[in-house]
Scaffold this motif. Structure first.
Motif, PDB file in Angstrom:
ATOM      1  N   PHE A   1      18.563  -6.581  -7.467  1.00 32.82           N
ATOM      2  CA  PHE A   1      19.111  -6.839  -8.797  1.00 32.82           C
ATOM      3  C   PHE A   1      17.991  -7.062  -9.805  1.00 32.82           C
ATOM      4  O   PHE A   1      16.960  -7.646  -9.497  1.00 32.82           O
ATOM      5  N   VAL A   2      18.224  -6.612 -11.042  1.00 30.33           N
ATOM      6  CA  VAL A   2      17.269  -6.769 -12.129  1.00 30.33           C
ATOM      7  C   VAL A   2      17.797  -7.820 -13.105  1.00 30.33           C
ATOM      8  O   VAL A   2      19.014  -7.979 -13.262  1.00 30.33           O
ATOM      9  N   ARG A   3      16.864  -8.561 -13.730  1.00 31.37           N
ATOM     10  CA  ARG A   3      17.235  -9.542 -14.764  1.00 31.37           C
ATOM     11  C   ARG A   3      16.373  -9.318 -15.985  1.00 31.37           C
ATOM     12  O   ARG A   3      15.155  -9.157 -15.879  1.00 31.37           O
TER      13      ARG A   3
ATOM     14  N   ARG B   1      15.571 -14.813  -8.342  1.00 31.48           N
ATOM     15  CA  ARG B   1      15.739 -13.920  -9.490  1.00 31.48           C
ATOM     16  C   ARG B   1      15.404 -14.656 -10.792  1.00 31.48           C
ATOM     17  O   ARG B   1      16.281 -15.109 -11.523  1.00 31.48           O
ATOM     18  N   ARG B   2      14.128 -14.769 -11.087  1.00 30.82           N
ATOM     19  CA  ARG B   2      13.710 -15.294 -12.379  1.00 30.82           C
ATOM     20  C   ARG B   2      13.922 -14.230 -13.453  1.00 30.82           C
ATOM     21  O   ARG B   2      13.999 -13.033 -13.160  1.00 30.82           O
ATOM     22  N   GLN B   3      13.997 -14.667 -14.701  1.00 34.87           N
ATOM     23  CA  GLN B   3      14.152 -13.669 -15.761  1.00 34.87           C
ATOM     24  C   GLN B   3      12.947 -12.734 -15.752  1.00 34.87           C
ATOM     25  O   GLN B   3      11.820 -13.125 -15.465  1.00 34.87           O
ATOM     26  N   GLY B   4      13.211 -11.469 -16.029  1.00 32.57           N
ATOM     27  CA  GLY B   4      12.165 -10.461 -15.982  1.00 32.57           C
ATOM     28  C   GLY B   4      11.973  -9.839 -14.618  1.00 32.57           C
ATOM     29  O   GLY B   4      11.156  -8.920 -14.467  1.00 32.57           O
TER      30      GLY B   4
ATOM     31  N   GLN C   1      25.346   0.023 -13.296  1.00 31.75           N
ATOM     32  CA  GLN C   1      25.136  -1.153 -14.139  1.00 31.75           C
ATOM     33  C   GLN C   1      25.375  -2.464 -13.391  1.00 31.75           C
ATOM     34  O   GLN C   1      24.876  -3.508 -13.816  1.00 31.75           O
ATOM     35  N   ARG C   2      26.125  -2.407 -12.301  1.00 32.58           N
ATOM     36  CA  ARG C   2      26.365  -3.645 -11.548  1.00 32.58           C
ATOM     37  C   ARG C   2      25.081  -4.235 -10.988  1.00 32.58           C
ATOM     38  O   ARG C   2      25.054  -5.399 -10.562  1.00 32.58           O
ATOM     39  N   TRP C   3      23.971  -3.466 -10.904  1.00 28.61           N
ATOM     40  CA  TRP C   3      22.697  -3.970 -10.382  1.00 28.61           C
ATOM     41  C   TRP C   3      21.907  -4.743 -11.439  1.00 28.61           C
ATOM     42  O   TRP C   3      20.872  -5.331 -11.120  1.00 28.61           O
ATOM     43  N   ASP C   4      22.388  -4.763 -12.671  1.00 29.81           N
ATOM     44  CA  ASP C   4      21.738  -5.535 -13.739  1.00 29.81           C
ATOM     45  C   ASP C   4      22.547  -6.814 -13.958  1.00 29.81           C
ATOM     46  O   ASP C   4      23.683  -6.767 -14.441  1.00 29.81           O
ATOM     47  N   ILE C   5      21.975  -7.946 -13.585  1.00 36.00           N
ATOM     48  CA  ILE C   5      22.717  -9.211 -13.650  1.00 36.00           C
ATOM     49  C   ILE C   5      22.387 -10.015 -14.910  1.00 36.00           C
ATOM     50  O   ILE C   5      22.655 -11.218 -14.981  1.00 36.00           O
ATOM     51  N   SER C   6      21.832  -9.365 -15.903  1.00 41.09           N
ATOM     52  CA  SER C   6      21.592 -10.020 -17.190  1.00 41.09           C
ATOM     53  C   SER C   6      22.920 -10.287 -17.889  1.00 41.09           C
ATOM     54  O   SER C   6      23.877  -9.528 -17.740  1.00 41.09           O
TER      55      SER C   6
ATOM     56  N   ASP D   1      30.781  -8.285 -17.939  1.00 38.66           N
ATOM     57  CA  ASP D   1      29.460  -7.820 -17.506  1.00 38.66           C
ATOM     58  C   ASP D   1      29.270  -8.204 -16.038  1.00 38.66           C
ATOM     59  O   ASP D   1      30.245  -8.527 -15.341  1.00 38.66           O
ATOM     60  N   TYR D   2      28.015  -8.163 -15.593  1.00 38.18           N
ATOM     61  CA  TYR D   2      27.740  -8.445 -14.182  1.00 38.18           C
ATOM     62  C   TYR D   2      26.768  -9.613 -14.007  1.00 38.18           C
ATOM     63  O   TYR D   2      26.000  -9.661 -13.056  1.00 38.18           O
ATOM     64  N   ARG D   3      26.850 -10.572 -14.910  1.00 39.87           N
ATOM     65  CA  ARG D   3      25.972 -11.746 -14.812  1.00 39.87           C
ATOM     66  C   ARG D   3      26.190 -12.526 -13.515  1.00 39.87           C
ATOM     67  O   ARG D   3      25.275 -13.191 -13.027  1.00 39.87           O
ATOM     68  N   ASN D   4      27.407 -12.454 -12.950  1.00 39.94           N
ATOM     69  CA  ASN D   4      27.731 -13.174 -11.708  1.00 39.94           C
ATOM     70  C   ASN D   4      27.719 -12.278 -10.477  1.00 39.94           C
ATOM     71  O   ASN D   4      28.092 -12.724  -9.386  1.00 39.94           O
ATOM     72  N   GLU D   5      27.309 -11.015 -10.648  1.00 37.48           N
ATOM     73  CA  GLU D   5      27.423 -10.056  -9.551  1.00 37.48           C
ATOM     74  C   GLU D   5      26.678 -10.503  -8.297  1.00 37.48           C
ATOM     75  O   GLU D   5      27.145 -10.303  -7.176  1.00 37.48           O
TER      76      GLU D   5
END
Length: 750
Positions: free
Chosen positions: A286-288, A310-313, A330-335, A346-350
Motif C-alpha cells: 500500500f502507498v500513502r 505505513r508512514r506518510q510518504g 486505486q484500492r492500493w492507495d490508502i491516503s 475512498d480507501y483510507r481504511n483499506e
C-alpha cells in the motif's frame, strides 16, 4: 515466509518489518529429541504410540532405507519402525532437491500450471496470462484434506485429497515481477495495467485436487474442487470487527467485506476440516501520500498506520496503484482522498482489511472465505490449534512475523464438542469457535515462566493506554500490536511458524533471526538480549559481519493449569540454530553436528502419523555453505535440559549476564537433515496424507537473486529448477509443490 535478511537481497516483502519501537520488554527417551532447521524430514512414530513410547527434481543421498523384516518360522513380531532411520543429507549448493537414499521427490504443482483444461499449458516465457486459473507464485504453507474414492470428505482418505496452499509473494526487482513478464516488466511508474493484473493474480490461495494412481501422485486438472482466491476475491469480515468503522471502505461501506487475501504465509487446519491461512507482510503493498497525516487531521489512525509500517510518504512494493483509475488499482492507495467522515468514498481504511487469519472451506467452493478478526490483526504466520479436548475451549497459537514482535494465543468462548469434527456446515462451525473468545499475548519471564496477557478493554493497561486510545474491542483486535505494546508483552526474535506436539501438547515457535539484538543498543529498534532471546554474536559470511541473532532458535511453551485456556506457562529453548563449528559456549548451545546444523528456522510442523517434527529454513546467513533445507526431529519436553548463563562484555566495560533455559541437546537419532533444496529457494509448507506415506512440501522462489537485467539469458539465472529436473517448458525458475514418497512404500521418516 519470505524475509529480508541481507541488504542485497531483492525485495520480497516486508515494509512493516522492524516497526515495534515499544520499550516492552514421557513417556520415554524417544521424546527427548531436538529439532533443527533448514531441512525437512519424513516421518514414523513406529506407530504414533510406539514413537511416544519407546521422479523428478531429486537426487537421493546417503544410506539405504530400513531392511525389510524377514519372516522366520515360528513367526516373530514385526520390528517397529525406527524414526529417523535414514542417512542424513549433506549440505549442498547444487540446484536440485536432495533427499535420502530410498526416497523419491516428485514435482506436483508449479507456478503457472493450469487448474482447468481450457487454460493453455504454461509456456514459462513471460507471455502467459489467465493466472486466475493457474497456480500462483511463491508456494508457502499448505494442508492436505482427504477424500473418499467417490470424492466426499474423509479424514482417512490417503490416495485422493485436496491441497489448500498459500501463494505468499512473487520474485521481483525494482517493482516488476520479472519472471512473469517477457522482457522482465516495467521498472518505472506508472505500471501497465496488464502487468499489474498478472502480478496481483499470482498472490492468494490455491485449492487443488491431488490423486494417487498406482505409485504416482498428480494434480487433477478440471477437478470440481479446484479454485483460486486472489487479492481481488470477495471475502467476508467475521468476528468483532465486522461492521466496525475501521473496516468502512468504498468497496464495503458497511464494513462487512473486503477485497481478497494477500501475502499468505503459514497455514493451519481446524478440528472441523477447514483451512486457515495467515496474512503476513501485507503492509508494503500500500502507498500513502506525503501529506496524509495532515489530511487525516493527525488523528489516531496515523499512530496505527505507523505502528503497522505505513508512514506518510511510504511507497508500495509493486506500484500497483498506478495501473489505472479503476477501483481495483486505486484500492492500493490508502491516503485520505474523499470528503466523507467515515471513509466510505475512498480507501483510507483499506489496509485494515488485511492482516488476519482467513478461513477457507477446501471442500466447498461456494462458501465465501472469512477473515477471523477475533484472532487479531498482525503479520500472521501459521495458526496452530492446541490438541482439542471435549468440554474445554479451543486454543489457536500464532506468531507475528517481524523483528521485535509478539507471540499470541486465542481461546474460544465455546467449548469443544467432538461432534463438530464432521459438521454439515464447516464455515458455520468456524463462526461458533473463532468469532467469540479472548486474544492473549505472551510475556516471557527470566525465571522460565510466562504469562498470557488478555488483550481487551478489561485490561487496565489497555483501556488507559494514552499513546492510542482504544474505542472498543474491535479497535483492540484490529490494532493488536498496539494493544500488545500497552500490555507489556515480550518482544521476540521474529516469531514465525508454530506447531503443537501431538502427545505432550507443548507449543513450539520458530524465532527465525533478529539483527536488532545488541549488548549495546543505541535505541529502538535495537534491544538487549533477554532470557527467551538470549544470544548476541557475530557470524561472518566471507568479509561480511552478520550481527545480533543471525541464526535464530526454537522456543517452546508448556501450558499451566487449565490446559489451552491457561494464563501461565513454562518455557525453554528447544533448539539453537547454528553452524556446527560455532562457539559452543555462546552460539552452538545445542551442540549441533554437521548433519544437524542449520540457520533461520521458519516452517515447523509436527505430523500426526509419526510424531516427527519437521523444521524448514529460510536463510541467507549460511547461504555461502548450503542451500535451505528441512530437518526431522523427535523433540523431548520443556525442562529436559539445563539453565545456562551467557556472559557478555559491554562497550563501557561492564558485564551483562543473561540466564536462559536450554533444552536437552539432540543426538543423531533425534535430529537429522532430510532435504536440501535448489539454489536461492526457501523450503516451506508441510503436510502429509493420513497414513504418513506421502509428504508434501513447497519449494519457494528458486533463483530469487536472478537480476532483472539477465532475464533474457537463462545461463545467468541463479536457478533453472524445476526445468532442469525435466518439469515443464522454458528455463525460468518456478516455485512448486513436491511430494515425497518412500520407495518401499513405508511412512516418511522411518
Amino acid at each position: 515466509m519470505t524475509k529480508p535478511h541481507d541488504p542485497i537481497r531483492p525485495s520480497t516483502v516486508p515494509d512493516d518489518d522492524n516497526c515495534n519501537n515499544s520499550s516492552n520488554d514421557h513417556f520415554n527417551a524417544v521424546l527427548a529429541a531436538r529439532m533443527s532447521r533448514r531441512s525437512m524430514l519424513r516421518g514414523g512414530f513406529a506407530t504414533a504410540a510406539s514413537a511416544v513410547m519407546g521422479s523428478m527434481g531429486l537426487s537421493a543421498c546417503g544410506g539405504s532405507g530400513d531392511p525389510d523384516p524377514v519372516a522366520v518360522p515360528p513367526a516373530l513380531p514385526v520390528p517397529a519402525e525406527k524414526l529417523l532411520a535414514f542417512a542424513a543429507v549433506p549440505k549442498s549448493l547444487a540446484d536440485t532437491v536432495a533427499v535420502p537414499a530410498g526416497y523419491t521427490a516428485t514435482i506436483l504443482y508449479a507456478l503457472g500450471d493450469p487448474l482447468r483444461a481450457a487454460t493453455p499449458a504454461y509456456k514459462n516465457d513471460g507471455t502467459d496470462t489467465d493466472f486466475d486459473n493457474r497456480a500462483g507464485d511463491h508456494h508457502d504453507g499448505m494442508e492436505y484434506f482427504g477424500l473418499t474414492a467417490s470424492g466426499t470428505p474423509s479424514a482417512s482418505g490417503a490416495e485422493r485429497g485436496v491441497l489448500a496452499m498459500n501463494h505468499e509473494a512473487t520474485t521481483a526487482e525494482r517493482l516488476a515481477s520479472h519472471f512473469l513478464h517477457a522482457d522482465g516488466g516495467t521498472a518505472t511508474l506508472p505500471r501497465p495495467a496488464a502487468e499489474v493484473d498478472k502480478e496481483v493474480a499470482v498472490y492468494g490461495i490455491s485449492v487443488i485436487e491431488v490423486r494417487k494412481t498406482g505409485s504416482t501422485w498428480s494434480s487433477i486438472v478440471d477437478s470440481t474442487f479446484n479454485r483460486r482466491l486472489t487479492p481481488l476475491s470477495d471475502v467476508e469480515i467475521s468476528g468483532p470487527a465486522r461492521g466496525n468503522a475501521l473496516l468502512v471502505t468504498q468497496y464495503s461501506p458497511a464494513g462487512t467485506r473486503t477485497r481478497g487475501t494477500l501475502s499468505n504465509c503459514g497455514g493451519g487446519r481446524t478440528p472441523w476440516g477447514t483451512y486457515l491461512s495467515g496474512e503476513e507482510n501485507w503492509a508494503g503493498y500500500f502507498v500513502r501520500g506525503a501529506a496524509d497525516d495532515a489530511a487525516r487531521g493527525n488523528d489516531k489512525s496515523v499512530v496505527a498506520l505507523r505502528r503497522y509500517g505505513r508512514r506518510q510518504g511510504a511507497t508500495s512494493r509493486h506500484g500497483w496503484e498506478t495501473g489505472g483509475a479503476d477501483d481495483r488499482y486505486q484500492r492500493w492507495d490508502i491516503s485520505r482522498k474523499g470528503a466523507s467522515a467515515n471513509g466510505s468514498d475512498d480507501y483510507r481504511n483499506e489496509m485494515n482489511g488485511q492482516g488476519y487469519i482467513i478461513e477457507v472451506d477446501p471442500y466447498d467452493k461456494t462458501r465465501t472465505a472469512r477473515k477471523r478478526s477475533a484472532l487479531g490483526r498482525f503479520a500472521h504466520e501459521s495458526g496452530a490449534f492446541g490438541n482439542p479436548v471435549a468440554g474445554q475451549p479451543l486454543a489457536v497459537y500464532m506468531g507475528d512475523d517481524s523483528r521485535n514482535e509478539y507471540i499470541y494465543k486465542f481461546v474460544s468462548k465455546e467449548v469443544w464438542n467432538a461432534s463438530d469434527a464432521t459438521p454439515a456446515d464447516r464455515i458455520g462451525t468456524g463462526d461458533k469457535y473463532l468469532d467469540s473468545g479472548t486474544l492473549y499475548v505472551a510475556r516471557v519471564n527470566a525465571d522460565g515462566t510466562g504469562q498470557w496477557i488478555e488483550l481487551s478493554l478489561a485490561n487496565p493497561l489497555i483501556s488507559a493506554y494514552t499513546a492510542y486510545p482504544f474505542a472498543d474491542l474491535a479497535d483492540v483486535l484490529v490494532n493488536a500490536r498496539l494493544a500488545a505494546d500497552a500490555a507489556g508483552a515480550t518482544r521476540m526474535d521474529r516469531p514465525e511458524w508454530c506447531s503443537v506436539h501431538p502427545v505432550t501438547g507443548e507449543i513450539y515457535y520458530t524465532l527465525t533471526n533478529n539483527s536488532n539484538r545488541s549488548v549495546d543498543p543505541g535505541g529502538a529498534p535495537a534491544l538487549l538480549p533477554d532470557a527467551g532471546n538470549p544470544r548476541v554474536y557475530t557470524d561472518m559470511q566471507g568479509a561480511a559481519a552478520q550481527n545480533g541473532n543471525p541464526n535464530g532458535h526454537i522456543i517452546r511453551f508448556k501450558e499451566g493449569t487449565g490446559g489451552s485456556a491457561a494464563t501461565s506457562f513454562t518455557w525453554d529453548v528447544y533448539l539453537f540454530a547454528a553452524e556446527s563449528g560455532a562457539d559452543a559456549t555462546r552460539v552452538n548451545l545445542s551442540g549441533l553436528t554437521a548433519d544437524q546444523d542449520h540457520s533461520s528456522p521458519d516452517g515447523l510442523a509436527f505430523v500426526k502419523s509419526t510424531g516427527i517434527c519437521w523444521i524448514q529454513t529460510d536463510d541467507d546467513a549460511y547461504a555461502d555453505v548450503t542451500n535451505n533445507m528441512m530437518l526431522a526431529a523427535v523433540p523431548g519436553q520443556v525442562g529436559d535440559g539445563a539453565r545456562t548463563t551467557l556472559a557478555y562484555d559491554k562497550a563501557d566495560g561492564s558485564k551483562l549476564d543473561v540466564d536462559t533455559f536450554v533444552g536437552k541437546k539432540p543426538t543423531a537419532d533425534t535430529l537429522k537433515r532430510f532435504l536440501v533444496g535448489p539454489a536461492n529457494s526457501e523450503i516451506t509448507g508441510i503436510t502429509e496424507t493420513p497414513d504418513g506415506k506421502a509428504l508434501f512440501i513447497n519449494i519457494m522462489h528458486p533463483g530469487l537473486y536472478t537480476a532483472r537485467a539477465d532475464i533474457g539469458d537463462p545461463a545467468r539465472y541463479k536457478s533453472q529448477w524445476p526445468a532442469n529436473a525435466g518439469y515443464g517448458a522454458g528455463k525460468r525458475p518456478r516455485s512448486a509443490t513436491i511430494v515425497i514418497t518412500k520407495n518401499d512404500g513405508g511412512r516418511i521418516g522411518t
